[in-house]
Scaffold this motif. Structure first.
Motif, PDB file in Angstrom:
ATOM      1  N   GLY A  59       0.521  -1.072  -0.201  1.00 40.25           N
ATOM      2  CA  GLY A  59       0.230   0.228   0.130  1.00 40.25           C
ATOM      3  C   GLY A  59       0.549   1.416  -0.120  1.00 40.25           C
ATOM      4  O   GLY A  59      -0.083   2.242   0.009  1.00 40.25           O
ATOM      5  N   TRP A  68       2.431   2.714   8.896  1.00 43.85           N
ATOM      6  CA  TRP A  68       2.490   1.688   9.389  1.00 43.85           C
ATOM      7  C   TRP A  68       2.447   1.870  11.128  1.00 43.85           C
ATOM      8  O   TRP A  68       2.972   1.874  11.217  1.00 43.85           O
ATOM      9  CB  TRP A  68       3.464   0.444   8.430  1.00 43.85           C
ATOM     10  CG  TRP A  68       2.999   0.063   7.820  1.00 43.85           C
ATOM     11  CD1 TRP A  68       1.601  -0.603   7.104  1.00 43.85           C
ATOM     12  CD2 TRP A  68       3.276   1.126   6.124  1.00 43.85           C
ATOM     13  NE1 TRP A  68       1.321  -0.456   5.530  1.00 43.85           N
ATOM     14  CE2 TRP A  68       2.755   0.465   4.968  1.00 43.85           C
ATOM     15  CE3 TRP A  68       4.100   1.767   6.379  1.00 43.85           C
ATOM     16  CZ2 TRP A  68       3.149   0.629   4.120  1.00 43.85           C
ATOM     17  CZ3 TRP A  68       5.233   1.954   4.598  1.00 43.85           C
ATOM     18  CH2 TRP A  68       4.270   1.642   4.213  1.00 43.85           C
ATOM     19  N   ALA A  76       0.896  -4.527  10.400  1.00 44.90           N
ATOM     20  CA  ALA A  76       0.174  -4.886   9.709  1.00 44.90           C
ATOM     21  C   ALA A  76       0.706  -4.959   7.914  1.00 44.90           C
ATOM     22  O   ALA A  76       0.874  -4.022   7.811  1.00 44.90           O
ATOM     23  CB  ALA A  76      -0.931  -4.783   9.649  1.00 44.90           C
ATOM     24  N   ASP A  82       0.028  -6.642   5.567  1.00 46.20           N
ATOM     25  CA  ASP A  82      -0.742  -6.282   4.378  1.00 46.20           C
ATOM     26  C   ASP A  82      -2.240  -5.026   4.448  1.00 46.20           C
ATOM     27  O   ASP A  82      -2.604  -5.389   3.693  1.00 46.20           O
ATOM     28  CB  ASP A  82      -1.759  -7.614   4.179  1.00 46.20           C
ATOM     29  CG  ASP A  82      -2.170  -7.925   5.154  1.00 46.20           C
ATOM     30  OD1 ASP A  82      -2.219  -7.981   6.417  1.00 46.20           O
ATOM     31  OD2 ASP A  82      -2.661  -8.833   5.710  1.00 46.20           O
ATOM     32  N   LYS A  83      -1.881  -4.215   5.475  1.00 38.60           N
ATOM     33  CA  LYS A  83      -2.596  -3.492   5.474  1.00 38.60           C
ATOM     34  C   LYS A  83      -2.065  -1.907   4.766  1.00 38.60           C
ATOM     35  O   LYS A  83      -1.132  -2.269   4.798  1.00 38.60           O
ATOM     36  CB  LYS A  83      -3.023  -3.100   6.622  1.00 38.60           C
ATOM     37  CG  LYS A  83      -3.515  -4.478   7.433  1.00 38.60           C
ATOM     38  CD  LYS A  83      -4.866  -5.010   6.675  1.00 38.60           C
ATOM     39  CE  LYS A  83      -5.819  -5.548   7.733  1.00 38.60           C
ATOM     40  NZ  LYS A  83      -6.185  -5.936   8.835  1.00 38.60           N
ATOM     41  N   ALA A  84      -2.905  -1.133   4.372  1.00 42.24           N
ATOM     42  CA  ALA A  84      -2.421   0.543   4.001  1.00 42.24           C
ATOM     43  C   ALA A  84      -2.215   0.642   5.159  1.00 42.24           C
ATOM     44  O   ALA A  84      -3.302   1.339   5.700  1.00 42.24           O
ATOM     45  CB  ALA A  84      -4.047   0.251   2.661  1.00 42.24           C
TER      46      ALA A  84
END
Length: 476
Positions: free
Chosen positions: A260, A304, A312, A314-316
């Motif tokens: 992201g 992040w 995380a 895999d989180k934007a």
């Protein structure tokens, strides 16, 4: 560049490399700029943090671009040019020889590696020739002591032609064994202590999973007081910057790449005041007009947030730029917002500020004069509200905005006079074509512009070389 290349071998033994003879080299194929300014630490054990400034293109004893670092010693009155040390490879106790093009000081990091109570300085020389490998790069540790930096040792690196080991370095003091990250063009070497005064280390590991490399950082992202690694690659095709990896390894086939957001430089600090370090990634380049879904016109910063489980992957992230509500200015092409980033709690509210360099920012009609934006930390919600900016045209800041100064090319922060209020350190890579550094004292809620001081080459005992890069240059 294409995506990262993962190879499957572990680098086991590097210690023999440190003993190789260092020979002369010259710069070839362009030069890499200096890496971020390290966070100040107490090198001479007097209770005050000290500032390390790069000057990687300094001429030393007639050898052009041999390189130097300058230490400004902290005190109850802050720092001054009168209390300084200029360290080169011609200085007593420093390994190697000052040779043309070595670029000693192109990167630096500070941490107490040998656990003696004095912070040590790790210095990269990315164009040093090692054995027959031209521009293999070398890394030196200068041991802190009551007398300052009077002795050192070569650290083991991967010796490859044009590998440029020492493009960036990062250091972590512990608890537990200290660690050092050494970036070269394609990989990153991780050294794990205990370190000996001869430069010996019991463990080394070669991170090949990331491929093309640019920068590295350490921080604590999960609150366990352990070392979390941040590796950032060079620019990738279709992206506005490079990939960022956290705690990557060959054993983890996901490689733990952050999604992201991409970028070029990073810092870790507790931006939301929850007790966990947060990853801040500077993304200064323009987004790819065809392929690039990431980035922002004029540059951006991605955050992040850490937690008990770390970040995380895999989180934007949360993204901030000059079109974010509350952030001064506007996103304009080539502002380079995010070319440098640092994290420090300037107003002491428990949520650290993000200090963002914008060296490409135009001030009125003065192009690339540069500036710095401070984004306040906050417990919840979108970052940006209450942000403020300063430049060389801000009342009280020495000098004046001039074309191509690139004020904000590097930034750092740390309490230099032990009053609990962090000072800001700002580099302008091309001030007077040589570079300069500003130190802004900390106030109750932010920097005290009227008490700011600036340091140029002459006042620090450096030569007046064109392109000296005093203070560093992240535009590479």
């Amino acid at each position: 560049m294409t995506g990262h290349t993962a190879r499957t071998r572990r680098f086991a033994v590097l210690a023999a490399t440190a003993a190789m003879t260092v020979a002369a080299t010259t710069l070839s194929g362009g030069t890499a700029g200096a890496a971020p300014l390290p966070v100040p630490q107490d090198i001479n054990g007097d209770g005050y943090r000290d500032v390390v400034l790069p000057a990687p293109r300094a001429t030393v004893k007639g050898q052009e671009s041999a390189g130097a670092v300058v230490v400004l010693w902290g005190s109850a009155k802050g720092v001054s040019a009168a209390k300084r040390a200029v360290i080169t490879q011609a200085s007593p106790g420093v390994p190697g020889t000052a040779e043309a093009g070595d670029g000693f000081g192109a990167s630096s990091a500070i941490a107490d590696l040998d656990k003696d109570g004095y912070a040590d300085v790790v210095v990269g020389s990315p164009y040093e020739t090692v054995g027959s490998a031209k521009a293999a790069g070398a890394v030196t540790v200068l041991w802190g002591s009551k007398q300052g930096l009077v002795s050192g040792a070569a650290l083991p690196t991967a010796a490859e032609k044009n590998g440029q080991a020492g493009r960036d370095v990062a250091a972590w003091p512990g608890p537990g064994n200290a660690q050092v990250l050494i970036v070269n063009n394609n990989t990153t070497t991780r050294l794990t202590g205990p370190f000996t005064r001869a430069g010996g280390v019991p463990s080394s590991y070669l991170h090949e999973e990331t491929g093309w490399m640019r920068s590295a950082a350490y921080g604590d992202l999960n609150g366990d007081k352990g070392a979390d690694r941040v590796l950032v690659t060079g620019r990738m095709g279709g992206l506005s910057g490079g990939y960022a990896f956290v705690n990557s390894s060959m054993e983890d086939t996901s490689f733990r790449r952050m999604t992201g957001g991409d970028g070029l430089t990073s810092a870790v600090g507790d931006v939301n005041g929850d007790g966990y370090g947060d990853l801040v990634l500077g993304d200064p380049d323009e987004p790819d007009p065809v392929e690039g879904p990431l980035g922002h016109t004029g540059g951006a910063v991605h955050v992040w947030f850490g937690s008990a489980k770390g970040v995380a992957y895999d989180k934007a992230p949360m993204t901030i730029h000059q079109d974010t509500a509350g952030v001064p200015g506007g996103g304009e092409r080539y502002d380079a917002f995010g070319a440098s980033v640092a994290v420090a709690d300037l107003n002491r509210d428990g949520a650290a500020e993000i200090i963002v360099g914008t060296p490409g920012e135009a001030i009125g009609s003065t192009g690339r004069a540069g500036g710095v934006v401070v984004v306040p930390g906050r417990r919840t919600g979108q970052l940006g509200a209450g942000s403020y900016a300063f430049t060389q045209n801000t009342a009280g800041v020495p000098g004046g905005a001039e074309t191509d100064d690139q004020f904000g090319a590097t930034v750092s922060a740390g309490d230099l006079n032990r009053d609990g209020r962090p000072e800001l350190v700002v580099g302008a890579a091309w001030e007077n074509d040589q570079g300069a550094v500003w130190v802004l004292p900390g106030g109750a809620s932010g920097p005290l512009y009227t008490s700011s001081v600036s340091f140029g080459p002459a006042g620090l005992g450096l030569p007046g070389d064109i392109g000296l890069l005093l203070g560093g240059d992240l535009q590479q």
